[in-house]
Design an enzyme around this catalytic site. Structure first.
Site, PDB file in Angstrom:
ATOM      1  N   VAL A 122       0.842  -1.193   0.000  1.00  0.00           N
ATOM      2  CA  VAL A 122       0.000   0.000   0.000  1.00  0.00           C
ATOM      3  C   VAL A 122       0.879   1.246   0.000  1.00  0.00           C
ATOM      4  CG1 VAL A 122      -1.753   1.294   1.288  1.00  0.00           C
ATOM      5  CG2 VAL A 122      -1.784  -1.209   1.321  1.00  0.00           C
ATOM      6  N   CYS A 123       0.512   2.224  -0.818  1.00  0.00           N
ATOM      7  CA  CYS A 123       1.162   3.535  -0.856  1.00  0.00           C
ATOM      8  C   CYS A 123       0.047   4.575  -0.994  1.00  0.00           C
ATOM      9  CB  CYS A 123       2.174   3.604  -2.002  1.00  0.00           C
ATOM     10  SG  CYS A 123       1.436   3.661  -3.642  1.00  0.00           S
ATOM     11  N   PRO A 124       0.371   5.850  -1.132  1.00  0.00           N
ATOM     12  CA  PRO A 124      -0.689   6.858  -1.222  1.00  0.00           C
ATOM     13  C   PRO A 124      -1.638   6.696  -2.419  1.00  0.00           C
ATOM     14  CG  PRO A 124       1.365   7.920  -0.655  1.00  0.00           C
ATOM     15  CD  PRO A 124       1.693   6.487  -0.993  1.00  0.00           C
ATOM     16  N   LEU A 153      -3.926   4.111  -0.774  1.00  0.00           N
ATOM     17  CA  LEU A 153      -4.713   4.496   0.389  1.00  0.00           C
ATOM     18  C   LEU A 153      -5.810   5.483  -0.006  1.00  0.00           C
ATOM     19  CD1 LEU A 153      -4.825   3.820   3.379  1.00  0.00           C
ATOM     20  CD2 LEU A 153      -3.441   5.825   3.821  1.00  0.00           C
TER      21      LEU A 153
END
Length: 107
Positions: free
Chosen positions: A64-66, A96
């Site tokens: 998961v990343c932005p 996210l």
């Protein structure tokens, strides 16, 4: 890497009996502001040094990343690591920002 997973698919996995290792690759300060519940924070810049901390017995690893871009690179890196033992590794599509489930705050 085994592709991407949607937010709804991840939510379904978290509600099931599947053992999911969620790896949030953002910096610790961003992680503390909010993350997918049960996530482990392994910042991308330290991922190579800490990759052996991953649960090789998990049924699936989700990065998961932005926005869902850097997590694709992280998923490829993790999938290439022999220690994951062939565990499917996927990136959260949309990151996210696309996650519409609960958010956990703090460590």
């Amino acid at each position: 890497m085994d592709g991407e997973i949607s937010a709804s698919e991840l939510s379904d996995l978290l509600d099931s009996d599947v053992d999911v290792e969620i790896v949030d690759i953002r910096r610790p300060v961003a992680f503390k502001r909010g993350h997918v519940p049960g996530s482990r924070n392994l910042p991308f810049g330290r991922l190579v040094d800490r990759i052996d901390e991953l649960d090789a017995d998990a049924d699936r690893i989700v990065t998961v990343c932005p926005h869902g871009e850097s997590s694709v690179q992280a998923a490829r890196l993790i999938a290439s690591y022999e220690g994951t033992g062939g565990t499917p590794v996927v990136s959260l599509a949309g990151g996210l920002e696309g996650w519409d489930g609960p958010i956990e705050r703090g460590n």
